[in-house]
Write a protein that holds these residues in place. Structure first.
Motif, PDB file in Angstrom:
ATOM      1  N   GLU A 109       0.848  -1.200   0.000  1.00  0.00           N
ATOM      2  CA  GLU A 109       0.000   0.000   0.000  1.00  0.00           C
ATOM      3  C   GLU A 109       0.884   1.251   0.000  1.00  0.00           C
ATOM      4  O   GLU A 109       1.858   1.308   0.752  1.00  0.00           O
ATOM      5  CB  GLU A 109      -0.872   0.050   1.261  1.00  0.00           C
ATOM      6  N   PRO A 110       0.533   2.260  -0.777  1.00  0.00           N
ATOM      7  CA  PRO A 110       1.316   3.492  -0.764  1.00  0.00           C
ATOM      8  C   PRO A 110       1.086   4.264   0.531  1.00  0.00           C
ATOM      9  O   PRO A 110      -0.049   4.391   0.990  1.00  0.00           O
ATOM     10  CB  PRO A 110       0.792   4.281  -1.973  1.00  0.00           C
ATOM     11  N   VAL A 111       2.189   4.722   1.111  1.00  0.00           N
ATOM     12  CA  VAL A 111       2.095   5.581   2.303  1.00  0.00           C
ATOM     13  C   VAL A 111       2.660   6.943   1.908  1.00  0.00           C
ATOM     14  O   VAL A 111       3.761   7.031   1.368  1.00  0.00           O
ATOM     15  CB  VAL A 111       2.887   4.996   3.488  1.00  0.00           C
ATOM     16  N   THR A 112       1.917   7.993   2.153  1.00  0.00           N
ATOM     17  CA  THR A 112       2.349   9.327   1.737  1.00  0.00           C
ATOM     18  C   THR A 112       3.367   9.898   2.714  1.00  0.00           C
ATOM     19  O   THR A 112       3.196   9.821   3.933  1.00  0.00           O
ATOM     20  CB  THR A 112       1.132  10.266   1.636  1.00  0.00           C
ATOM     21  N   ILE A 113       4.433  10.453   2.142  1.00  0.00           N
ATOM     22  CA  ILE A 113       5.482  11.059   2.965  1.00  0.00           C
ATOM     23  C   ILE A 113       5.042  12.452   3.382  1.00  0.00           C
ATOM     24  O   ILE A 113       4.503  13.218   2.574  1.00  0.00           O
ATOM     25  CB  ILE A 113       6.794  11.128   2.153  1.00  0.00           C
ATOM     26  N   GLU A 114       5.275  12.749   4.670  1.00  0.00           N
ATOM     27  CA  GLU A 114       4.949  14.090   5.171  1.00  0.00           C
ATOM     28  C   GLU A 114       6.229  14.855   5.459  1.00  0.00           C
ATOM     29  O   GLU A 114       7.254  14.257   5.773  1.00  0.00           O
ATOM     30  CB  GLU A 114       4.139  13.980   6.476  1.00  0.00           C
ATOM     31  N   ALA A 115       6.141  16.170   5.367  1.00  0.00           N
ATOM     32  CA  ALA A 115       7.294  17.003   5.722  1.00  0.00           C
ATOM     33  C   ALA A 115       7.468  16.989   7.238  1.00  0.00           C
ATOM     34  O   ALA A 115       6.498  17.148   7.988  1.00  0.00           O
ATOM     35  CB  ALA A 115       7.095  18.426   5.221  1.00  0.00           C
ATOM     36  N   LEU A 116       8.714  16.803   7.662  1.00  0.00           N
ATOM     37  CA  LEU A 116       9.019  16.769   9.096  1.00  0.00           C
ATOM     38  C   LEU A 116       8.867  18.158   9.718  1.00  0.00           C
ATOM     39  O   LEU A 116       9.419  19.139   9.223  1.00  0.00           O
ATOM     40  CB  LEU A 116      10.464  16.282   9.269  1.00  0.00           C
ATOM     41  N   THR A 117       8.087  18.215  10.821  1.00  0.00           N
ATOM     42  CA  THR A 117       8.009  19.448  11.620  1.00  0.00           C
ATOM     43  C   THR A 117       8.017  19.036  13.084  1.00  0.00           C
ATOM     44  O   THR A 117       7.951  17.840  13.410  1.00  0.00           O
ATOM     45  CB  THR A 117       6.714  20.245  11.363  1.00  0.00           C
ATOM     46  N   GLU A 118       8.081  20.004  13.969  1.00  0.00           N
ATOM     47  CA  GLU A 118       8.046  19.660  15.397  1.00  0.00           C
ATOM     48  C   GLU A 118       6.699  19.090  15.804  1.00  0.00           C
ATOM     49  O   GLU A 118       6.581  18.459  16.852  1.00  0.00           O
ATOM     50  CB  GLU A 118       8.397  20.903  16.236  1.00  0.00           C
ATOM     51  N   GLU A 119       5.684  19.316  14.981  1.00  0.00           N
ATOM     52  CA  GLU A 119       4.350  18.796  15.296  1.00  0.00           C
ATOM     53  C   GLU A 119       4.113  17.391  14.728  1.00  0.00           C
ATOM     54  O   GLU A 119       3.044  16.824  14.896  1.00  0.00           O
ATOM     55  CB  GLU A 119       3.271  19.734  14.755  1.00  0.00           C
ATOM     56  N   SER A 120       5.119  16.851  14.059  1.00  0.00           N
ATOM     57  CA  SER A 120       4.916  15.569  13.368  1.00  0.00           C
ATOM     58  C   SER A 120       4.687  14.394  14.304  1.00  0.00           C
ATOM     59  O   SER A 120       4.231  13.333  13.879  1.00  0.00           O
ATOM     60  CB  SER A 120       6.140  15.251  12.500  1.00  0.00           C
ATOM     61  N   PHE A 121       5.043  14.582  15.589  1.00  0.00           N
ATOM     62  CA  PHE A 121       5.113  13.394  16.441  1.00  0.00           C
ATOM     63  C   PHE A 121       3.884  13.149  17.327  1.00  0.00           C
ATOM     64  O   PHE A 121       3.900  12.234  18.153  1.00  0.00           O
ATOM     65  CB  PHE A 121       6.393  13.458  17.286  1.00  0.00           C
ATOM     66  N   ALA A 122       2.843  13.934  17.148  1.00  0.00           N
ATOM     67  CA  ALA A 122       1.621  13.715  17.928  1.00  0.00           C
ATOM     68  C   ALA A 122       1.099  12.302  17.654  1.00  0.00           C
ATOM     69  O   ALA A 122       0.932  11.902  16.497  1.00  0.00           O
ATOM     70  CB  ALA A 122       0.570  14.751  17.538  1.00  0.00           C
ATOM     71  N   GLY A 123       0.911  11.540  18.726  1.00  0.00           N
ATOM     72  CA  GLY A 123       0.368  10.180  18.572  1.00  0.00           C
ATOM     73  C   GLY A 123       1.384   9.131  18.201  1.00  0.00           C
ATOM     74  O   GLY A 123       1.054   7.950  18.074  1.00  0.00           O
ATOM     75  N   VAL A 124       2.640   9.548  18.035  1.00  0.00           N
ATOM     76  CA  VAL A 124       3.682   8.576  17.643  1.00  0.00           C
ATOM     77  C   VAL A 124       4.232   7.907  18.909  1.00  0.00           C
ATOM     78  O   VAL A 124       4.547   8.576  19.892  1.00  0.00           O
ATOM     79  CB  VAL A 124       4.815   9.286  16.863  1.00  0.00           C
ATOM     80  N   ASP A 125       4.346   6.579  18.868  1.00  0.00           N
ATOM     81  CA  ASP A 125       4.916   5.850  20.008  1.00  0.00           C
ATOM     82  C   ASP A 125       6.415   5.654  19.880  1.00  0.00           C
ATOM     83  O   ASP A 125       7.144   5.712  20.862  1.00  0.00           O
ATOM     84  CB  ASP A 125       4.238   4.477  20.133  1.00  0.00           C
ATOM     85  N   ILE A 126       6.865   5.355  18.670  1.00  0.00           N
ATOM     86  CA  ILE A 126       8.290   5.110  18.436  1.00  0.00           C
ATOM     87  C   ILE A 126       8.697   5.900  17.199  1.00  0.00           C
ATOM     88  O   ILE A 126       8.054   5.793  16.143  1.00  0.00           O
ATOM     89  CB  ILE A 126       8.565   3.607  18.196  1.00  0.00           C
ATOM     90  N   ALA A 127       9.760   6.698  17.336  1.00  0.00           N
ATOM     91  CA  ALA A 127      10.260   7.460  16.190  1.00  0.00           C
ATOM     92  C   ALA A 127      11.650   6.953  15.840  1.00  0.00           C
ATOM     93  O   ALA A 127      12.576   7.025  16.655  1.00  0.00           O
ATOM     94  CB  ALA A 127      10.300   8.949  16.521  1.00  0.00           C
ATOM     95  N   LEU A 128      11.775   6.423  14.642  1.00  0.00           N
ATOM     96  CA  LEU A 128      13.066   5.934  14.163  1.00  0.00           C
ATOM     97  C   LEU A 128      13.693   7.041  13.329  1.00  0.00           C
ATOM     98  O   LEU A 128      13.197   7.362  12.245  1.00  0.00           O
ATOM     99  CB  LEU A 128      12.874   4.668  13.319  1.00  0.00           C
ATOM    100  N   PHE A 129      14.760   7.635  13.851  1.00  0.00           N
ATOM    101  CA  PHE A 129      15.403   8.761  13.172  1.00  0.00           C
ATOM    102  C   PHE A 129      16.583   8.261  12.330  1.00  0.00           C
ATOM    103  O   PHE A 129      17.473   7.590  12.838  1.00  0.00           O
ATOM    104  CB  PHE A 129      15.958   9.755  14.195  1.00  0.00           C
TER     105      PHE A 129
END
Lengths: 353, 353
Positions: free
Chosen positions: A67-87
């Motif tokens: 399934e295609p997943v759309t890429i979003e531009a990274l901002t400081e608000e990107s992490f709402a609801g995120v449990d694990i962020a792989l940088f």
């Protein structure tokens, strides 16, 4: 040193969600793509997936499970609801956005060198020092690729027979310098074979059928480059041997995506080849490739695309008459155990806790 | 052991002819072609030139100074009137024909490993141990390419500060396995870039963007391959240090014709980087390439086609807390200093005597 906006926020929950929401920062990079594949192939129990990258990539898609997943531009608000962020978008991005991710409640697994030597940030190779995760405050560092691959092979030996000195020469692939370097290796080699000249754009030296001292910044005082300095410091930290003498030469070779290294390991006592082979043959994350009769040993072509680190050419170091040193040759996929796989394994550990 | 038909024949004249007749045995090989070029470019005072090869090549020509020279099939009678015979057609040919060349009055400079450890046969790197030629009985051995290149860099240091231990990891080019291996590297890489499969014919493993433990025969007991064993024995012999502990890993990398090596050298006392740089910067056959500010060090692409061996990345080995070890990186043309050039330099020494 990772500075959190408010130290009171630093009481981190472990990841409690059965199906956590995972964000990949730097999703379009060489490692980002492999992070996506590792999550997919390992059946990571995802509750949601966010692909974050520069505004340049925003709106494009990457496939996940067809399934295609759309890429979003990274901002400081990107992490709402995120449990694990792989940088995996470089030190600058990690330094700038990791605190925001942590503040939003995510646990960060950071593939950059930004926090690796920070005392508050565990530097983790799951096969080696998973226990060090206990002290994490929301950011966990994923090691330098050479350090990750080397310690998978060194740690089991060290646990049985303390290591007292290490000499390493590396044979490092293009992937360590990113997807553009891999493309430069392909393009410059094709040009060479056509008899055409090629101006290096990504790496500082001609790469076609050539090798060179690692392109990381050089400490002009000591003569060691940043890659060597990182490998020394991180290997010591991961093994828990802060004083271990490590001599190292890091060389970029014209190989696409698996690193290799010649390791000479001195122990406190005599270790036989047979003992070492038994230990390494039973250690997690390793595959013994040590067929003297067939002259078959670890090679980048066999390590590429593999989760396991390959170890072989286990022999007494004839340069150490005391008999207390062994020589090994190791190969591991730089993008997998050297980066994406190790990060996803860390994320898996967070789930289990 | 070279067995001469009659030891009485073993009283060798030095080459007295002002313009000696030179034969090249194995003229069509990768090294043979370079022997021809070295004689040409160095203005060797030739009285005549004989190109010898297998019957398969007989009748073909190779150009020398713009004139075609017809290749003859090698026989035991080929050496009549020859003053100097440069052999580069493998150990078997050397063992079979060297005695005939000597009997015919030629001095043999042999590029194979056939006689290198024979006590009656000097093993010579002109910059290092030209004096050992004094004892020659008609056959002089040209060293293994790694040993020749390494000793050019090690000998000047050793003369000033005795070396007591050496650890080496090599990055060896295709040319060491001959012209066909160089072609296999080109062809297999081109196939890889086209997305096609390629079945290795010359080397035992895939070579495109890959590396592997040296393909020389493996001693299954010790785990060292024949290349490593040769480098150890020959380096000791050339340096005159029969007991020097040398730990070594020989690796074939996807580079066409220049070998590189990471050397860790332990001395009897502390040697500063500055002292080593001064010594190496003034030593014959070496070029210092050691620019930390520009991250510019020895590379195969710079060493290829060059007579000088490149040496750099001179730094304290941080793996040896005693401060008595230095690390170096060296690159040298395998076909030139590692083979043809060294042989022609030996021939030049024979003229001067």
């Amino acid at each position: 040193m990772l500075t959190l906006e408010d130290p009171a926020d630093a009481q981190f929950r472990l990841v409690e969600a059965k199906a956590p929401v995972v964000a990949i920062v730097g999703a379009t990079g060489a490692v980002g793509v492999e992070l996506l594949r590792c999550l997919e192939s390992r059946g990571f129990p995802l509750g949601g997936l966010k692909l974050l990258a520069s505004p340049r990539s925003a709106g494009k898609t990457l496939d996940f499970k067809g399934e295609p997943v759309t890429i979003e531009a990274l901002t400081e608000e990107s992490f709402a609801g995120v449990d694990i962020a792989l940088f995996s978008a470089g030190s600058g991005i990690s330094k700038r956005y990791a605190a925001a991710a942590v503040k939003a409640g995510a646990v960060v697994v950071d593939n950059s060198s930004a926090f690796r030597m920070d005392a508050d940030v565990p530097l983790v190779v799951p096969e080696v020092n998973a226990a060090s995760l206990a002290g994490h405050r929301g950011v966990i560092a994923n090691p330098n690729c050479v350090a990750a691959i080397a310690t998978v092979a060194l740690a089991p030996l060290h646990r049985a027979y303390p290591i007292r000195r290490l000499t390493a020469a590396t044979y490092q692939a293009a992937s360590g310098a990113g997807a553009a370097a891999m493309e430069e290796l392909r393009e410059s080699t094709a040009a060479y074979l056509r008899g055409e000249s090629f101006e290096p754009k990504v790496l500082p030296h001609p790469y076609a059928f050539n090798l060179f001292s690692h392109n990381a910044d050089m400490d002009e005082e000591t003569g060691y480059n940043g890659e060597e300095t990182k490998v020394v410091a991180e290997t010591r930290r991961i093994l828990g041997t802060p004083e271990l003498p490590i001599g190292i030469t890091c060389i970029r070779v014209p190989v696409l995506r698996a690193h290799a290294m010649a390791l000479t390991v001195e122990f406190d006592e005599v270790v036989t080849v047979e003992e070492a082979r038994t230990i390494l043959g039973n250690a997690p994350g390793l595959r013994l490739v040590d067929n003297r009769a067939a002259n078959y040993f670890p090679m980048p072509s066999d390590a590429s695309g593999q989760d396991d680190v390959l170890v072989g050419r286990i022999r007494q170091d004839i340069g150490d008459p005391s008999g207390k040193s062994l020589a090994l040759f190791v190969a591991g996929d730089q993008l997998l155990k050297g980066a994406a796989l190790n990060a996803v394994q860390i994320a898996e550990l967070l789930l289990k806790r």
